[in-house]
Write an enzyme that holds these catalytic residues in place. Structure first.
Site, PDB file in Angstrom:
ATOM      1  N   ILE A  13       0.826  -1.216   0.000  1.00  9.96           N
ATOM      2  CA  ILE A  13       0.000   0.000   0.000  1.00  9.96           C
ATOM      3  C   ILE A  13       0.859   1.263   0.000  1.00  9.96           C
ATOM      4  O   ILE A  13       0.472   2.289  -0.575  1.00  9.96           O
ATOM      5  CB  ILE A  13      -1.024  -0.007   1.170  1.00  9.96           C
ATOM      6  CG1 ILE A  13      -2.147   0.979   0.888  1.00  9.96           C
ATOM      7  CG2 ILE A  13      -0.361   0.273   2.500  1.00  9.96           C
ATOM      8  CD1 ILE A  13      -2.962   0.708  -0.343  1.00  9.96           C
ATOM      9  N   SER A  35      11.974   0.828   6.703  1.00  7.83           N
ATOM     10  CA  SER A  35      11.487  -0.487   6.310  1.00  7.83           C
ATOM     11  C   SER A  35      12.676  -1.429   6.334  1.00  7.83           C
ATOM     12  O   SER A  35      13.811  -1.002   6.112  1.00  7.83           O
ATOM     13  CB  SER A  35      10.917  -0.401   4.885  1.00  7.83           C
ATOM     14  OG  SER A  35       9.805  -1.245   4.728  1.00  7.83           O
ATOM     15  N   ARG A  36      12.413  -2.708   6.607  1.00 10.90           N
ATOM     16  CA  ARG A  36      13.542  -3.639   6.650  1.00 10.90           C
ATOM     17  C   ARG A  36      14.105  -3.864   5.251  1.00 10.90           C
ATOM     18  O   ARG A  36      15.308  -3.901   5.053  1.00 10.90           O
ATOM     19  CB  ARG A  36      13.092  -4.962   7.284  1.00 10.90           C
ATOM     20  CG  ARG A  36      12.659  -4.808   8.735  1.00 10.90           C
ATOM     21  CD  ARG A  36      11.876  -5.992   9.209  1.00 10.90           C
ATOM     22  NE  ARG A  36      10.756  -6.286   8.321  1.00 10.90           N
ATOM     23  CZ  ARG A  36       9.882  -7.254   8.509  1.00 10.90           C
ATOM     24  NH1 ARG A  36       9.994  -8.034   9.555  1.00 10.90           N
ATOM     25  NH2 ARG A  36       8.902  -7.446   7.657  1.00 10.90           N
ATOM     26  N   LYS A  89      -5.470   1.773   7.889  1.00 13.28           N
ATOM     27  CA  LYS A  89      -6.577   1.014   8.472  1.00 13.28           C
ATOM     28  C   LYS A  89      -6.191  -0.455   8.494  1.00 13.28           C
ATOM     29  O   LYS A  89      -5.410  -0.865   7.637  1.00 13.28           O
ATOM     30  CB  LYS A  89      -7.882   1.210   7.693  1.00 13.28           C
ATOM     31  CG  LYS A  89      -7.805   0.983   6.183  1.00 13.28           C
ATOM     32  CD  LYS A  89      -7.447  -0.337   5.594  1.00 13.28           C
ATOM     33  CE  LYS A  89      -8.241  -1.536   5.980  1.00 13.28           C
ATOM     34  NZ  LYS A  89      -7.863  -2.711   5.104  1.00 13.28           N
ATOM     35  N   ASP A 167      -9.971  -7.661   7.187  1.00 16.40           N
ATOM     36  CA  ASP A 167      -9.076  -6.626   6.660  1.00 16.40           C
ATOM     37  C   ASP A 167      -9.769  -5.856   5.523  1.00 16.40           C
ATOM     38  O   ASP A 167      -9.843  -4.631   5.581  1.00 16.40           O
ATOM     39  CB  ASP A 167      -7.737  -7.234   6.211  1.00 16.40           C
ATOM     40  CG  ASP A 167      -6.817  -6.168   5.644  1.00 16.40           C
ATOM     41  OD1 ASP A 167      -6.110  -5.515   6.431  1.00 16.40           O
ATOM     42  OD2 ASP A 167      -6.846  -5.943   4.418  1.00 16.40           O
TER      43      ASP A 167
HETATM   44  P1  NAP Z   1       2.469  -5.536   3.295  1.00  8.73           P
HETATM   45  O1  NAP Z   1       2.913  -5.108   1.927  1.00  8.73           O
HETATM   46  O2  NAP Z   1       2.455  -6.984   3.615  1.00  8.73           O
HETATM   47  O3  NAP Z   1       3.293  -4.836   4.448  1.00  8.73           O
HETATM   48  C1  NAP Z   1       3.808  -3.521   4.397  1.00  8.73           C
HETATM   49  C2  NAP Z   1       5.255  -3.539   4.843  1.00  8.73           C
HETATM   50  O4  NAP Z   1       5.318  -3.614   6.261  1.00  8.73           O
HETATM   51  C3  NAP Z   1       6.027  -4.751   4.357  1.00  8.73           C
HETATM   52  O5  NAP Z   1       6.493  -4.546   3.055  1.00  8.73           O
HETATM   53  C4  NAP Z   1       7.142  -4.860   5.377  1.00  8.73           C
HETATM   54  O6  NAP Z   1       8.231  -4.062   4.946  1.00  8.73           O
HETATM   55  C5  NAP Z   1       6.519  -4.288   6.626  1.00  8.73           C
HETATM   56  N1  NAP Z   1       6.181  -5.386   7.533  1.00  8.73           N
HETATM   57  C6  NAP Z   1       5.373  -6.436   7.279  1.00  8.73           C
HETATM   58  N2  NAP Z   1       5.284  -7.240   8.354  1.00  8.73           N
HETATM   59  C7  NAP Z   1       6.073  -6.696   9.290  1.00  8.73           C
HETATM   60  C8  NAP Z   1       6.403  -7.042  10.615  1.00  8.73           C
HETATM   61  N3  NAP Z   1       5.896  -8.135  11.195  1.00  8.73           N
HETATM   62  N4  NAP Z   1       7.239  -6.248  11.302  1.00  8.73           N
HETATM   63  C9  NAP Z   1       7.748  -5.146  10.745  1.00  8.73           C
HETATM   64  N5  NAP Z   1       7.476  -4.766   9.474  1.00  8.73           N
HETATM   65  C10 NAP Z   1       6.636  -5.506   8.777  1.00  8.73           C
HETATM   66  O7  NAP Z   1       1.004  -4.975   3.603  1.00  8.73           O
HETATM   67  P2  NAP Z   1       0.106  -3.897   2.832  1.00  8.73           P
HETATM   68  O8  NAP Z   1      -0.769  -4.593   1.860  1.00  8.73           O
HETATM   69  O9  NAP Z   1       0.932  -2.752   2.360  1.00  8.73           O
HETATM   70  O10 NAP Z   1      -0.839  -3.482   4.049  1.00  8.73           O
HETATM   71  C11 NAP Z   1      -0.366  -2.672   5.110  1.00  8.73           C
HETATM   72  C12 NAP Z   1      -1.571  -1.992   5.762  1.00  8.73           C
HETATM   73  O11 NAP Z   1      -2.258  -1.238   4.736  1.00  8.73           O
HETATM   74  C13 NAP Z   1      -2.605  -2.985   6.321  1.00  8.73           C
HETATM   75  O12 NAP Z   1      -3.119  -2.516   7.530  1.00  8.73           O
HETATM   76  C14 NAP Z   1      -3.688  -3.031   5.241  1.00  8.73           C
HETATM   77  O13 NAP Z   1      -4.975  -3.292   5.779  1.00  8.73           O
HETATM   78  C15 NAP Z   1      -3.617  -1.615   4.690  1.00  8.73           C
HETATM   79  N6  NAP Z   1      -4.111  -1.514   3.304  1.00  8.73           N
HETATM   80  C16 NAP Z   1      -3.699  -2.425   2.346  1.00  8.73           C
HETATM   81  C17 NAP Z   1      -4.237  -2.354   1.061  1.00  8.73           C
HETATM   82  C18 NAP Z   1      -3.819  -3.346  -0.027  1.00  8.73           C
HETATM   83  O14 NAP Z   1      -4.346  -3.249  -1.153  1.00  8.73           O
HETATM   84  N7  NAP Z   1      -2.917  -4.274   0.209  1.00  8.73           N
HETATM   85  C19 NAP Z   1      -5.167  -1.366   0.744  1.00  8.73           C
HETATM   86  C20 NAP Z   1      -5.515  -0.431   1.718  1.00  8.73           C
HETATM   87  C21 NAP Z   1      -4.980  -0.522   3.002  1.00  8.73           C
HETATM   88  P3  NAP Z   1       9.755  -4.529   5.240  1.00  8.73           P
HETATM   89  O15 NAP Z   1       9.829  -6.017   5.029  1.00  8.73           O
HETATM   90  O16 NAP Z   1      10.541  -3.733   4.248  1.00  8.73           O
HETATM   91  O17 NAP Z   1       9.978  -4.133   6.665  1.00  8.73           O
END
Ligand code: NAP
Length: 306
Positions: A13, A35-36, A89, A167
């Site tokens: 996101i 970010s890691r 969110k 989610d």
């Molecule tokens: P994601 O890509 O899986 O996670 C975002 C980043 O957070 C990862 O690239 C990782 O970066 C870091 N991360 C993940 N797990 C972690 C952990 N346990 N500890 C520390 N860092 C961690 O998720 P996302 O889809 O972007 O979603 C993130 C948030 O945005 C959620 O709350 C989701 O509901 C919301 N959201 C998502 C979307 C969608 O379309 N996916 C849409 C609207 C809102 P590093 O590995 O580089 O640290």
């Protein structure tokens, strides 16, 4: 002068929506990321949140795009360091931790914005206006999408605190709680857990006021993000395409599912909150999810694999 922001959690996101929304706005300047592994080209990247704060004292706002479970620690650290905070969110893994952040922000006179991007969808304000002053007899949410398409390989959604199908379902609840003229509360739920997972892949919810919702993450092909409402006197309204298309008495506007306008609107709202010295933390959508987890009857369904 532009507000200087650091983005934390450079994943799906952050790259899809936050970075383009910040780049397109004269109100904002992205000065650092944490970010890691994730990076934004041309922007200083850190793996340690504390190191970023120490190196970038000019950062006024920290925007957290991490999944909910690892989000509290950097949110608390940012507020302790006197920075304003914007939360993706759902705003946290639990209600109490978000209340703790709100109390901390209030004590320090800082902005905390718990964002709900679906509330910024194109037709939500018009739907709220249409429903205002009407009595709702019945409302039905159908939110069915393909988890493999929207969360490719994201195992955290099936871990404790990842919320599973809530989610995306919480997006529907964020719209419902915004548009209904009177609040409702949950009275029952059936939650479908894959035998090999910790969170539900589908849910059927019943609320007071004739409101019900079905969430399912197993839908392939066309996706369904609909809210249909019947009001006293026979008026019918539907929000389709995730809040982007309003249909009144069967007549629909043209439109499609598109969240590209939602994140610019969230950042405009955050800029206004910071400038006004205000906070916005509405936990109503998450209360319904917590209630569903509390009251829900568990049903075990087949294993899920990405
Ligand atoms: P994601 O890509 O899986 O996670 C975002 C980043 O957070 C990862 O690239 C990782 O970066 C870091 N991360 C993940 N797990 C972690 C952990 N346990 N500890 C520390 N860092 C961690 O998720 P996302 O889809 O972007 O979603 C993130 C948030 O945005 C959620 O709350 C989701 O509901 C919301 N959201 C998502 C979307 C969608 O379309 N996916 C849409 C609207 C809102 P590093 O590995 O580089 O640290």
């Amino acid at each position: 002068m532009a507000l200087r922001v650091a983005l934390v959690g450079i994943g799906k996101i952050a790259l899809d929506q936050h970075v383009p929304a910040i780049a397109a706005s004269p109100d904002w300047e992205l000065v650092a990321t944490v970010s890691r592994k994730g990076r934004v080209p041309g922007v200083p990247g850190f793996t340690s949140f504390e190191a970023m704060l120490a190196a970038h004292s000019e950062v006024q706002v920290v925007s957290l795009c991490l999944p909910p479970v690892p989000r509290f620690a950097p949110a608390e650290a940012a507020l302790m360091a006197g920075r304003h905070v914007m939360l993706e969110k759902p705003p946290g893994a639990t209600l109490a931790e978000v209340q703790a952040l709100e109390a901390l922000a209030a004590a320090r006179g800082l902005t905390l914005y718990a964002t709900w991007h679906s509330r910024m969808a194109r037709a939500v304000a018009a739907a709220k206006g249409w429903l205002s002053g009407r009595r709702v007899l019945r409302a039905r949410i159908d939110w069915r999408e393909d988890v493999r398409k929207w969360h490719p390989g994201q195992t955290w959604v099936f871990e404790p605190g990842g919320m599973g199908v809530f989610d995306p379902g919480i997006n529907a609840l964020s719209i419902l709680t915004e548009i209904l003229p009177a609040p409702v509360h949950l009275t029952g739920a059936v939650l479908s857990f894959p035998a090999n997972r910790q969170t539900p892949i589908a849910a059927e919810l019943t609320f007071t006021g004739g409101v019900s919702a079905g969430f399912d993450w197993r839908q392939e092909g066309p996706q369904t993000w609909d809210i249909e409402v019947e009001t006293a006197g026979g008026g019918r309204m539907a929000l389709r395409m995730g809040g982007n298309v309003l249909e009144v008495d069967g007549h629909a506007e043209a439109g499609e599912a598109d969240i590209m306008g939602e994140y610019p609107a969230l950042y405009a709202r955050m800029a206004a909150l910071v400038r006004a010295g205000a906070r916005e933390v509405d936990l109503a959508p998450m209360v319904h999810v917590a209630d569903a987890m509390t009251l829900g009857r568990r049903e075990v369904v087949e294993d899920f694999h990405f």
